[in-house]
Write a protein that holds these residues in place. Structure first.
Motif, PDB file in Angstrom:
ATOM      1  N   HIS A  44       0.836  -1.202   0.000  1.00 42.57           N
ATOM      2  CA  HIS A  44       0.000   0.000   0.000  1.00 42.57           C
ATOM      3  C   HIS A  44       0.867   1.246   0.000  1.00 42.57           C
ATOM      4  O   HIS A  44       2.092   1.161   0.015  1.00 42.57           O
ATOM      5  N   GLU A  45       0.234   2.407  -0.011  1.00 40.84           N
ATOM      6  CA  GLU A  45       0.907   3.652  -0.334  1.00 40.84           C
ATOM      7  C   GLU A  45       1.639   4.338   0.816  1.00 40.84           C
ATOM      8  O   GLU A  45       2.364   5.311   0.585  1.00 40.84           O
ATOM      9  N   HIS A  46       1.498   3.911   2.027  1.00 40.13           N
ATOM     10  CA  HIS A  46       2.118   4.620   3.142  1.00 40.13           C
ATOM     11  C   HIS A  46       3.643   4.552   3.055  1.00 40.13           C
ATOM     12  O   HIS A  46       4.208   3.513   2.700  1.00 40.13           O
ATOM     13  N   PRO A  47       4.321   5.638   3.388  1.00 45.64           N
ATOM     14  CA  PRO A  47       5.780   5.704   3.167  1.00 45.64           C
ATOM     15  C   PRO A  47       6.600   4.695   3.959  1.00 45.64           C
ATOM     16  O   PRO A  47       7.719   4.389   3.565  1.00 45.64           O
ATOM     17  N   ASP A  48       6.075   4.174   5.073  1.00 45.16           N
ATOM     18  CA  ASP A  48       6.841   3.136   5.773  1.00 45.16           C
ATOM     19  C   ASP A  48       6.790   1.799   5.041  1.00 45.16           C
ATOM     20  O   ASP A  48       7.450   0.842   5.437  1.00 45.16           O
ATOM     21  N   GLU A  71      -3.461   0.139  -7.366  1.00 47.84           N
ATOM     22  CA  GLU A  71      -3.651   1.089  -8.453  1.00 47.84           C
ATOM     23  C   GLU A  71      -3.065   2.475  -8.186  1.00 47.84           C
ATOM     24  O   GLU A  71      -2.304   3.009  -8.991  1.00 47.84           O
ATOM     25  N   GLY A  72      -3.405   3.090  -7.062  1.00 45.12           N
ATOM     26  CA  GLY A  72      -2.938   4.440  -6.796  1.00 45.12           C
ATOM     27  C   GLY A  72      -1.430   4.535  -6.690  1.00 45.12           C
ATOM     28  O   GLY A  72      -0.807   5.482  -7.190  1.00 45.12           O
ATOM     29  N   VAL A  73      -0.823   3.547  -6.045  1.00 47.80           N
ATOM     30  CA  VAL A  73       0.632   3.514  -5.904  1.00 47.80           C
ATOM     31  C   VAL A  73       1.281   3.336  -7.266  1.00 47.80           C
ATOM     32  O   VAL A  73       2.267   4.000  -7.609  1.00 47.80           O
ATOM     33  N   ALA A  74       0.728   2.427  -8.066  1.00 46.01           N
ATOM     34  CA  ALA A  74       1.289   2.161  -9.387  1.00 46.01           C
ATOM     35  C   ALA A  74       1.230   3.401 -10.275  1.00 46.01           C
ATOM     36  O   ALA A  74       2.204   3.726 -10.971  1.00 46.01           O
ATOM     37  N   GLN A  75       0.103   4.090 -10.252  1.00 42.62           N
ATOM     38  CA  GLN A  75      -0.030   5.291 -11.077  1.00 42.62           C
ATOM     39  C   GLN A  75       0.960   6.364 -10.649  1.00 42.62           C
ATOM     40  O   GLN A  75       1.594   7.023 -11.488  1.00 42.62           O
ATOM     41  N   ASP A  76       1.111   6.552  -9.363  1.00 37.10           N
ATOM     42  CA  ASP A  76       2.057   7.547  -8.852  1.00 37.10           C
ATOM     43  C   ASP A  76       3.484   7.196  -9.261  1.00 37.10           C
ATOM     44  O   ASP A  76       4.266   8.066  -9.657  1.00 37.10           O
ATOM     45  N   PRO A 136       0.815  -9.664   4.919  1.00 28.88           N
ATOM     46  CA  PRO A 136      -0.516  -9.060   4.841  1.00 28.88           C
ATOM     47  C   PRO A 136      -0.530  -7.553   4.633  1.00 28.88           C
ATOM     48  O   PRO A 136      -1.607  -6.967   4.499  1.00 28.88           O
ATOM     49  N   GLY A 137       0.678  -6.914   4.608  1.00 27.46           N
ATOM     50  CA  GLY A 137       0.676  -5.452   4.606  1.00 27.46           C
ATOM     51  C   GLY A 137       0.077  -4.940   5.894  1.00 27.46           C
ATOM     52  O   GLY A 137       0.266  -5.534   6.964  1.00 27.46           O
ATOM     53  N   ASP A 138      -0.670  -3.862   5.812  1.00 29.53           N
ATOM     54  CA  ASP A 138      -1.313  -3.303   6.996  1.00 29.53           C
ATOM     55  C   ASP A 138      -2.754  -3.791   7.084  1.00 29.53           C
ATOM     56  O   ASP A 138      -3.720  -3.042   6.874  1.00 29.53           O
ATOM     57  N   SER A 139      -2.889  -5.062   7.386  1.00 25.18           N
ATOM     58  CA  SER A 139      -4.224  -5.638   7.534  1.00 25.18           C
ATOM     59  C   SER A 139      -4.108  -6.940   8.304  1.00 25.18           C
ATOM     60  O   SER A 139      -3.016  -7.505   8.432  1.00 25.18           O
ATOM     61  N   PHE A 140      -5.237  -7.394   8.790  1.00 20.02           N
ATOM     62  CA  PHE A 140      -5.323  -8.711   9.411  1.00 20.02           C
ATOM     63  C   PHE A 140      -6.225  -9.621   8.579  1.00 20.02           C
ATOM     64  O   PHE A 140      -6.945 -10.466   9.112  1.00 20.02           O
TER      65      PHE A 140
END
Length: 219
Positions: A44-48, A71-76, A136-140
């Motif tokens: 995901h997009e968070h800088p950490d 999607e958003g990260v890829a486009q950026d 899992p990234g930032d999820s459970f």
């Protein structure tokens, strides 16, 4: 596969001469983690979890390095790397199966765990690599229809509490577990939370082992 843990949520996976890196963020040793990698996976997009500038620089300086992200990260990133390298940045969606740098990768989830109702929820992808290793990234989000061999556990975050960490581990019931997302805890807090995870996870068949930055383990 050889799993190497870097600071916070960044890991490196090597198998058969191929390398992928997941979540080289601003708390992590980005250049070292992605050296020789064929692909970078971003949850995901968070800088950490993604150091945008250093990842973009690595893609621009390579003829083959690829990035896979929501999607958003890829486009950026496509805008950051420019037209010459933008074709090597791909969007991933949840509930899909990909072949990435020779690795079998399945995706789960779809959104980041809730931090607070005032903070927008962003897209988040969990990655299952070669049917064995789950980040899992930032999820459970518990991956469905699979048996996870090695689980990476977000041990501490602004969006979680220890009870939820334990419930995640006991729900997945992987044979092995190692911590990620640990940069915000001091040694005292880390020992406390990991102690609970190891003890209670053990009741459900999960053997927990702490990995220090740059420590590797064969899975």
């Amino acid at each position: 596969m050889l799993l190497t843990k870097f600071t916070h949520a960044c890991i490196r996976v090597e198998d058969g001469g191929s390398v992928i890196t997941i979540d080289p963020g601003t708390f992590s040793e980005v250049e070292e983690a992605i050296a020789g990698a064929a692909a970078i996976l971003i949850t995901h997009e968070h800088p950490d979890h993604i150091d945008r500038d250093r990842v973009a620089a690595a893609v621009r300086s390579s003829d083959s390095l690829k990035v896979y992200a929501p999607e958003g990260v890829a486009q950026d990133l496509r805008e950051a790397v420019g037209e010459g390298a933008s074709s090597r940045v791909s969007t991933v969606e949840p509930e899909r199966r990909y072949t990435i740098a020779g690795f079998d990768v399945r995706t789960f989830g779809g959104q980041h765990a809730l931090i607070h109702p005032h903070i927008p929820v962003v897209k988040n992808i969990g990655y299952l690599v070669n049917g064995e290793l789950y980040h899992p990234g930032d999820s459970f989000i518990v991956p469905h229809g699979v048996t996870v061999g090695t689980l990476l556990v977000p041990i501490h975050a602004p969006w979680s509490k220890t009870a939820e960490v334990i419930d995640f581990v006991t729900s997945v019931r992987a044979a092995r577990a190692h911590q990620i997302h640990d940069a915000l805890l001091n040694e005292t807090g880390l020992r406390m939370v990991e102690g609970h995870v190891a003890r209670l996870g053990g009741h459900y068949g999960t053997e927990f082992k702490h990995l220090s930055p740059r420590e590797s383990v064969t899975i």
